[in-house]
Design a protein around this motif. Structure first.
Motif, PDB file in Angstrom:
ATOM      1  N   GLU A  40       0.837  -1.196   0.000  1.00  0.00           N
ATOM      2  CA  GLU A  40       0.000   0.000   0.000  1.00  0.00           C
ATOM      3  C   GLU A  40       0.875   1.250   0.000  1.00  0.00           C
ATOM      4  OE1 GLU A  40      -4.043   0.732   2.441  1.00  0.00           O
ATOM      5  OE2 GLU A  40      -2.249   0.757   3.674  1.00  0.00           O
ATOM      6  N   THR A  43      -0.509   7.246  -0.056  1.00  0.00           N
ATOM      7  CA  THR A  43      -1.779   7.842  -0.462  1.00  0.00           C
ATOM      8  C   THR A  43      -2.928   6.849  -0.300  1.00  0.00           C
ATOM      9  OG1 THR A  43      -0.639   9.261  -2.051  1.00  0.00           O
ATOM     10  CG2 THR A  43      -3.007   8.971  -2.341  1.00  0.00           C
ATOM     11  N   GLN A  44      -2.701   5.609  -0.670  1.00  0.00           N
ATOM     12  CA  GLN A  44      -3.728   4.584  -0.479  1.00  0.00           C
ATOM     13  C   GLN A  44      -4.013   4.357   0.997  1.00  0.00           C
ATOM     14  OE1 GLN A  44      -1.771   1.434  -2.618  1.00  0.00           O
ATOM     15  NE2 GLN A  44      -2.978   1.779  -4.481  1.00  0.00           N
ATOM     16  N   ASP A  47      -6.265   7.156   2.143  1.00  0.00           N
ATOM     17  CA  ASP A  47      -7.634   6.921   1.680  1.00  0.00           C
ATOM     18  C   ASP A  47      -8.344   5.888   2.551  1.00  0.00           C
ATOM     19  OD1 ASP A  47      -7.414   8.738  -0.379  1.00  0.00           O
ATOM     20  OD2 ASP A  47      -6.747   7.255  -1.850  1.00  0.00           O
ATOM     21  N   ARG A  48      -7.629   4.814   2.882  1.00  0.00           N
ATOM     22  CA  ARG A  48      -8.235   3.767   3.717  1.00  0.00           C
ATOM     23  C   ARG A  48      -8.518   4.283   5.120  1.00  0.00           C
ATOM     24  NH1 ARG A  48      -5.764   0.531   7.159  1.00  0.00           N
ATOM     25  NH2 ARG A  48      -3.708   1.019   6.293  1.00  0.00           N
ATOM     26  N   TRP A  50      -9.078   7.356   6.051  1.00  0.00           N
ATOM     27  CA  TRP A  50     -10.190   8.306   5.995  1.00  0.00           C
ATOM     28  C   TRP A  50     -11.519   7.579   5.850  1.00  0.00           C
ATOM     29  CZ3 TRP A  50     -11.619  12.760   7.502  1.00  0.00           C
ATOM     30  CH2 TRP A  50     -12.664  13.455   6.901  1.00  0.00           C
ATOM     31  N   SER A  51     -11.543   6.526   5.050  1.00  0.00           N
ATOM     32  CA  SER A  51     -12.762   5.736   4.889  1.00  0.00           C
ATOM     33  C   SER A  51     -13.171   5.085   6.207  1.00  0.00           C
ATOM     34  CB  SER A  51     -12.555   4.671   3.811  1.00  0.00           C
ATOM     35  OG  SER A  51     -13.693   3.849   3.681  1.00  0.00           O
ATOM     36  N   HIS A 112     -13.873  18.328   5.394  1.00  0.00           N
ATOM     37  CA  HIS A 112     -13.654  17.714   4.088  1.00  0.00           C
ATOM     38  C   HIS A 112     -14.273  18.547   2.975  1.00  0.00           C
ATOM     39  CE1 HIS A 112     -14.470  14.704   0.826  1.00  0.00           C
ATOM     40  NE2 HIS A 112     -13.209  14.436   1.079  1.00  0.00           N
ATOM     41  N   HIS A 119      -5.687  18.796  -1.501  1.00  0.00           N
ATOM     42  CA  HIS A 119      -4.635  17.856  -1.138  1.00  0.00           C
ATOM     43  C   HIS A 119      -4.342  17.912   0.361  1.00  0.00           C
ATOM     44  CE1 HIS A 119      -4.000  17.457  -5.449  1.00  0.00           C
ATOM     45  NE2 HIS A 119      -3.921  18.773  -5.526  1.00  0.00           N
ATOM     46  N   LEU A 121      -5.576  15.656   2.627  1.00  0.00           N
ATOM     47  CA  LEU A 121      -6.003  14.400   3.235  1.00  0.00           C
ATOM     48  C   LEU A 121      -5.201  14.039   4.489  1.00  0.00           C
ATOM     49  CD1 LEU A 121      -8.087  12.215   2.946  1.00  0.00           C
ATOM     50  CD2 LEU A 121      -6.525  10.955   1.465  1.00  0.00           C
TER      51      LEU A 121
END
Length: 205
Positions: A40, A43-44, A47-48, A50-51, A112, A119, A121
């Motif tokens: 991973e 950045t991935q 994303d995970r 944050w999800s 958000h 950018h 995140l």
């Protein structure tokens, strides 16, 4: 005469990159573990994370909004004027904590929207974690505030205080002590700070 193709370049076939050796990474580093196990990128990973935060907040927000709406209707009930001064003060404190918890738990969504496509995140993930923890603390206080006057009205003031104390003790045990105990037993260490910049794996020869 051989019909095989001669090797090109350095004479070696292209090979897949080998997994990063364990010795090159600090022990129990979360980013290194994600690279080795999940393959991973930073950045991935953001994303995970944050999800996951949004999913957890969604679970808490629903109950918190229902509780706040219920508390807002109580002053319009006929027997509300029969409450004693202590019970009314406790109600106002509970309502304030419930409202504050609702605002805090919705704050990551507002951030958000305002920081969309900027950018940001890493900032959202870090602040979302703080908002989630703060919201849970306020939620625990609001639940305690609801339970105490309920037992006070149904039984007596002493029972209400005992019930509120038990609720606080249960919340602290399950929400704080229990997870920290597991972290200590498994030697998990402190959470690693999110990287500000995407990082690329180093090549080892």
């Amino acid at each position: 005469m051989s019909t095989g193709h001669a090797p090109t370049g350095d004479g070696a076939r292209p090979q897949r990159p080998e997994p990063r050796p364990e010795a090159t990474a600090p022990p129990r580093a979360d980013s290194e573990w994600n690279y080795r196990v999940r393959h991973e990128t930073p950045t991935q990973r953001l994303d995970r994370n944050w999800s996951h935060i949004l999913q957890e907040l969604r679970v808490v927000q629903t109950g918190m909004q229902i509780l706040t709406g219920f508390l807002l209707t109580l002053p319009f009930q006929q027997r509300f004027s029969d409450l004693q001064a202590f019970e009314k003060d406790l109600y106002l404190i509970t309502l304030a904590m419930s409202t504050a918890a609702t605002i805090v738990l919705v704050s990551p969504v507002a951030m958000h929207r305002l920081l969309f496509r900027r950018h940001a995140l890493p900032v959202l993930v870090e602040q979302g974690q703080r908002f989630a923890v703060t919201g849970l603390l306020l939620l625990g206080g609001a639940l305690t505030g609801v339970l105490t006057p309920t037992f006070d009205v149904v039984v007596n003031k002493t029972t209400g205080l005992i019930a509120g104390g038990c609720a606080v003790l249960l919340a602290i045990t399950l929400w704080c002590c229990y997870p920290l105990l597991f972290a200590h037993q498994l030697h998990l260490g402190r959470p690693e700070k999110q990287p500000d910049e995407p990082q690329h794996p180093r090549n080892h020869h």
